[in-house]
Design a protein around this motif. Structure first.
Motif, mmCIF file in Angstrom:
data_model
loop_
_atom_site.group_PDB
_atom_site.id
_atom_site.type_symbol
_atom_site.label_atom_id
_atom_site.label_comp_id
_atom_site.label_asym_id
_atom_site.label_seq_id
_atom_site.Cartn_x
_atom_site.Cartn_y
_atom_site.Cartn_z
ATOM 1 N N GLU A 65 0.838 -1.212 0.000
ATOM 2 C CA GLU A 65 0.000 0.000 0.000
ATOM 3 C C GLU A 65 0.867 1.254 0.000
ATOM 4 O O GLU A 65 0.489 2.277 -0.570
ATOM 5 N N GLU A 66 2.003 1.176 0.657
ATOM 6 C CA GLU A 66 2.848 2.361 0.832
ATOM 7 C C GLU A 66 3.528 2.783 -0.465
ATOM 8 O O GLU A 66 3.834 3.955 -0.670
ATOM 9 N N CYS A 67 3.752 1.831 -1.360
ATOM 10 C CA CYS A 67 4.503 2.141 -2.588
ATOM 11 C C CYS A 67 3.666 3.011 -3.531
ATOM 12 O O CYS A 67 2.587 2.614 -3.960
ATOM 13 N N PRO A 68 4.162 4.205 -3.890
ATOM 14 C CA PRO A 68 3.395 5.095 -4.767
ATOM 15 C C PRO A 68 3.410 4.660 -6.235
ATOM 16 O O PRO A 68 2.657 5.206 -7.046
ATOM 17 N N SER A 69 4.256 3.701 -6.565
ATOM 18 C CA SER A 69 4.415 3.322 -7.968
ATOM 19 C C SER A 69 3.786 1.981 -8.308
ATOM 20 O O SER A 69 3.902 1.527 -9.456
ATOM 21 N N ALA A 71 4.891 -0.822 -7.382
ATOM 22 C CA ALA A 71 5.994 -1.719 -7.744
ATOM 23 C C ALA A 71 6.056 -2.963 -6.871
ATOM 24 O O ALA A 71 6.816 -3.878 -7.183
ATOM 25 N N LEU A 72 5.294 -2.994 -5.777
ATOM 26 C CA LEU A 72 5.348 -4.141 -4.873
ATOM 27 C C LEU A 72 4.062 -4.949 -4.969
ATOM 28 O O LEU A 72 2.960 -4.390 -5.088
ATOM 29 N N SER A 73 4.201 -6.247 -4.905
ATOM 30 C CA SER A 73 3.029 -7.127 -4.911
ATOM 31 C C SER A 73 3.349 -8.360 -4.080
ATOM 32 O O SER A 73 4.505 -8.600 -3.720
ATOM 33 N N ALA A 74 2.285 -9.132 -3.776
ATOM 34 C CA ALA A 74 2.479 -10.362 -2.997
ATOM 35 C C ALA A 74 2.559 -11.531 -3.966
ATOM 36 O O ALA A 74 1.606 -11.793 -4.717
ATOM 37 N N ILE A 79 7.102 -10.941 -0.931
ATOM 38 C CA ILE A 79 7.001 -9.657 -1.628
ATOM 39 C C ILE A 79 7.828 -9.684 -2.916
ATOM 40 O O ILE A 79 8.989 -10.110 -2.917
ATOM 41 N N VAL A 80 7.197 -9.217 -3.998
ATOM 42 C CA VAL A 80 7.875 -9.173 -5.300
ATOM 43 C C VAL A 80 8.062 -7.704 -5.696
ATOM 44 O O VAL A 80 7.135 -6.904 -5.569
ATOM 45 N N ASP A 82 8.702 -5.149 -8.671
ATOM 46 C CA ASP A 82 8.735 -4.959 -10.130
ATOM 47 C C ASP A 82 9.737 -3.833 -10.407
ATOM 48 O O ASP A 82 9.440 -2.653 -10.196
ATOM 49 N N ARG A 83 10.922 -4.204 -10.863
ATOM 50 C CA ARG A 83 12.005 -3.231 -11.005
ATOM 51 C C ARG A 83 11.773 -2.232 -12.128
ATOM 52 O O ARG A 83 12.405 -1.184 -12.188
ATOM 53 N N ARG A 84 10.829 -2.561 -13.030
ATOM 54 C CA ARG A 84 10.510 -1.591 -14.098
ATOM 55 C C ARG A 84 9.694 -0.437 -13.529
ATOM 56 O O ARG A 84 9.722 0.676 -14.043
ATOM 57 N N LEU A 85 8.948 -0.692 -12.457
ATOM 58 C CA LEU A 85 8.087 0.347 -11.889
ATOM 59 C C LEU A 85 8.740 1.101 -10.734
ATOM 60 O O LEU A 85 8.395 2.248 -10.454
ATOM 61 N N CYS A 86 9.664 0.445 -10.051
ATOM 62 C CA CYS A 86 10.259 1.049 -8.848
ATOM 63 C C CYS A 86 11.073 2.292 -9.204
ATOM 64 O O CYS A 86 11.953 2.242 -10.058
ATOM 65 N N GLY A 87 10.766 3.389 -8.517
ATOM 66 C CA GLY A 87 11.505 4.627 -8.758
ATOM 67 C C GLY A 87 12.582 4.873 -7.719
ATOM 68 O O GLY A 87 13.237 5.915 -7.732
ATOM 69 N N GLY A 88 12.744 3.941 -6.778
ATOM 70 C CA GLY A 88 13.838 4.064 -5.802
ATOM 71 C C GLY A 88 13.601 5.124 -4.741
ATOM 72 O O GLY A 88 14.560 5.661 -4.183
#
Ligand code: SF4
Ligand code: SF4
Length: 314
Positions: A65-69, A71-74, A79-80, A82-88
């Motif tokens: 829930e905390e990730c604004p992009s 990029a995280l899923s179960a 936890i997985v 998604d490095r294409r979505l993660c903005g760091g």
């Protein structure tokens, strides 16, 4: 100069393996090479990378829930990312009280970095140490590298530049006026092998060697010794002969034995390590290769690294 930003992935205090004396080693993130045996996979990409540690995770999924992009899923195993979505942005890392999420890499101002590493100046002075700038490849963040080297130089702190030699010529030339010591990786001198094993042309390393030699700065050459790649007498002799001919003021040639401790880091980053099953080398192998380096002209050759418990010639 102090406002220049760099992306680093580690600051290692009380280091004794990256130059003389007690040192702080700053690891810049991002590297133009892709060595098959790279033991710091988190150093390769320039952007910050999130990893998940399953053993610490409480499974509440609050980070998702905390990730604004998004990029995280179960996933089935936790936890997985998604490095294409993660903005760091590191929000998930700050959120996770269980410290199950970690981020490799963060931006920092050179002034703040200088303040941090110069705190240990008493240790540097008393031990003949200083600060080593490593990576990744420091030359790949040229403005940050030069700014940090300049601040350290002006403060009278000994600096070592740990480089594979690949970077803009003018930046290397300027860095060489500021650094007190160069730690230069020379992995193999055969151009075809160099290209195939590191993804980079040896002629670029060769060009750097000429500049380093012209600078007259002290050099320590480092060669990783990797089973089925560089753990080869003829290859080590060729590297040592090249060093003797092209870097006559080389003070030390270090043969660094293969380590497979990085395998877990590759898994956390979702990458595979081609040498995950490769054995550690034996003491006799390293002694033999070190003697081959001395015979070929690297009189100050020495070796270090993790060894197989049961000795034997690999
Ligand atoms: S917030 Fe931390 S502990 Fe909770 S699911 Fe995410 S990684 Fe696991
Ligand atoms: S670093 Fe930011 S974008 Fe990447 S997974 Fe964490 S919260 Fe999402």
């Amino acid at each position: 100069m102090a406002d220049v930003q760099v992306t680093i992935f580690n600051v290692q205090k009380f280091s004794t393996e990256d130059g003389p004396g007690i040192r702080t080693t700053v690891f810049f993130k991002g590297c133009p090479m892709r060595c098959i045996w790279c033991h710091n996979p988190e150093s390769q990409h320039f952007h910050p990378e999130v990893v998940w540690h399953g053993g610490r995770c409480l499974g509440d999924h609050g980070c998702i829930e905390e990730c604004p992009s998004g990029a995280l899923s179960a996933g089935a195993e936790g936890i997985v990312v998604d490095r294409r979505l993660c903005g760091g942005c590191a929000r998930c890392v700050a959120f996770c009280a269980a410290t199950a999420l970690e981020i490799h890499g963060r931006e920092i101002g050179v002034g703040e970095l200088f303040d941090r590493v110069s705190r240990d100046v008493a240790f540097y002075v008393n031990s003949g140490g200083g600060v080593t700038i490593s990576g990744g490849e420091p030359l790949a963040q040229p403005q940050g590298l030069l700014a940090l080297l300049r601040l350290l130089h002006e403060a009278g702190i000994h600096t070592a530049l740990d480089t594979c030699g690949i970077g803009p010529t003018e930046i290397l030339r300027e860095a060489l006026t500021l650094a007190d010591l160069v730690l230069l990786d020379i992995k193999v001198t055969d151009p075809e092998k160099h290209q195939a094993w590191t993804g980079a042309a040896f002629e670029r390393v060769d060009a750097a060697v000429r500049l380093i030699n012209e600078s007259g700065k002290p050099v320590w050459v480092r060669t990783p010794v990797i089973p089925d790649y560089t753990a080869d007498e003829e290859l080590i002799r060729a590297v040592a002969g090249y060093v003797a001919a092209n870097l006559p003021h080389c003070e030390r040639h270090e043969l660094l034995a293969f380590s497979n401790l990085c395998t877990a880091k590759y898994e956390q980053l979702g990458r595979s390590f081609a040498l995950a099953g490769a054995p550690l080398l034996g003491v006799e192998t390293m002694r033999r290769l070190c003697q081959a380096a001395r015979d070929a002209g690297s009189l100050e050759a020495r070796w270090s690294g993790p060894m197989r418990v049961s000795e034997g010639v690999h």
